[in-house]
Write a protein that holds these residues in place. Structure first.
Motif, short mmCIF file in Angstrom:
data_model
loop_
_atom_site.label_atom_id
_atom_site.label_comp_id
_atom_site.label_asym_id
_atom_site.label_seq_id
_atom_site.Cartn_x
_atom_site.Cartn_y
_atom_site.Cartn_z
N LEU A 207 -0.24 -9.50 -1.84
CA LEU A 207 -1.17 -10.61 -2.03
C LEU A 207 -2.60 -10.08 -1.96
N VAL A 208 -3.37 -10.33 -3.01
CA VAL A 208 -4.76 -9.88 -3.06
C VAL A 208 -5.62 -10.98 -3.65
N THR A 209 -6.91 -10.87 -3.43
CA THR A 209 -7.87 -11.75 -4.08
C THR A 209 -8.89 -10.86 -4.77
N PHE A 210 -9.52 -11.37 -5.78
CA PHE A 210 -10.52 -10.57 -6.48
C PHE A 210 -11.74 -10.30 -5.60
N GLU A 211 -11.98 -11.17 -4.64
CA GLU A 211 -13.10 -10.95 -3.73
C GLU A 211 -12.82 -9.81 -2.75
N ALA A 212 -11.55 -9.55 -2.49
CA ALA A 212 -11.18 -8.52 -1.51
C ALA A 212 -10.11 -7.59 -2.10
N MET A 213 -10.31 -7.17 -3.32
CA MET A 213 -9.34 -6.29 -3.97
C MET A 213 -9.39 -4.92 -3.31
N PRO A 214 -8.24 -4.41 -2.89
CA PRO A 214 -8.23 -3.09 -2.26
C PRO A 214 -8.56 -2.01 -3.29
N PRO A 215 -9.02 -0.86 -2.84
CA PRO A 215 -9.30 0.22 -3.79
C PRO A 215 -8.02 0.63 -4.51
N PRO A 216 -8.15 1.04 -5.76
CA PRO A 216 -6.96 1.44 -6.52
C PRO A 216 -6.20 2.57 -5.83
N GLU A 217 -4.91 2.39 -5.74
CA GLU A 217 -4.04 3.42 -5.18
C GLU A 217 -2.75 3.44 -6.00
N ALA A 218 -2.41 4.58 -6.53
CA ALA A 218 -1.22 4.70 -7.37
C ALA A 218 0.02 4.78 -6.48
N TRP A 219 0.35 3.67 -5.87
CA TRP A 219 1.43 3.62 -4.87
C TRP A 219 2.79 4.02 -5.45
N TRP A 220 3.04 3.76 -6.72
CA TRP A 220 4.35 4.08 -7.32
C TRP A 220 4.60 5.57 -7.37
N ARG A 221 3.54 6.37 -7.29
CA ARG A 221 3.71 7.82 -7.33
C ARG A 221 4.36 8.35 -6.05
N ASN A 222 4.44 7.53 -5.02
CA ASN A 222 5.13 7.90 -3.78
C ASN A 222 6.54 7.32 -3.73
N HIS A 223 6.91 6.53 -4.72
CA HIS A 223 8.24 5.92 -4.75
C HIS A 223 9.27 7.01 -5.08
N PRO A 224 10.44 6.97 -4.45
CA PRO A 224 11.46 7.99 -4.70
C PRO A 224 11.83 8.18 -6.17
N ASP A 225 11.86 7.11 -6.96
CA ASP A 225 12.19 7.24 -8.39
C ASP A 225 11.18 8.14 -9.10
N PHE A 226 9.90 7.92 -8.82
CA PHE A 226 8.84 8.68 -9.47
C PHE A 226 8.85 10.13 -8.98
N VAL A 227 8.98 10.30 -7.67
CA VAL A 227 8.98 11.64 -7.08
C VAL A 227 10.13 12.47 -7.65
N GLN A 228 11.29 11.85 -7.77
CA GLN A 228 12.46 12.55 -8.31
C GLN A 228 12.24 12.92 -9.79
N ALA A 229 11.71 12.00 -10.57
CA ALA A 229 11.45 12.28 -11.98
C ALA A 229 10.44 13.41 -12.13
N LYS A 230 9.42 13.40 -11.28
CA LYS A 230 8.40 14.45 -11.33
C LYS A 230 9.01 15.80 -10.98
N ALA A 231 9.86 15.82 -9.97
CA ALA A 231 10.51 17.07 -9.56
C ALA A 231 11.40 17.63 -10.66
#
Length: 95
Positions: A66-90
């Motif tokens: 849950l986010v709002t445009f007034e308090a949008m967190p800084p961009p973070e590529a969170w999916w790059r830490n997901h096991p599916d992505f890590v495995q594909a990268k490896a």
């Protein structure tokens, strides 16, 4: 039905952001359900790399975050830490 008739593809998203002169953008409707033949993280990875290349600000909250445009967190590529992505990268399966 082909996706390009009902959704923007990553390169089209980037062009739309440029055409609209948007200060930032948030891709929607990706990764929640397996509906395509590509990996769930592929669209966000492609559009994120293109945005970075072109100096565009992209916000990609974690699925369900849950986010709002007034308090949008800084961009973070969170999916790059997901096991599916890590495995594909490896395995060298990422483009």
């Amino acid at each position: 039905m082909l996706w390009q008739y009902v959704h923007l593809l990553p390169d089209e998203v980037i062009q739309a952001v440029k055409d609209l002169k948007a200060r930032a953008f948030t891709p929607m409707h990706w990764g929640m359900f397996v509906l395509a033949i590509h990996d769930w993280y592929e669209p966000i990875e492609k559009v994120s790399r293109m945005a970075e290349r072109d100096g565009l600000t992209i916000w990609h909250p974690e699925l369900g975050q849950l986010v709002t445009f007034e308090a949008m967190p800084p961009p973070e590529a969170w999916w790059r830490n997901h096991p599916d992505f890590v495995q594909a990268k490896a395995k060298g399966a990422l483009q």
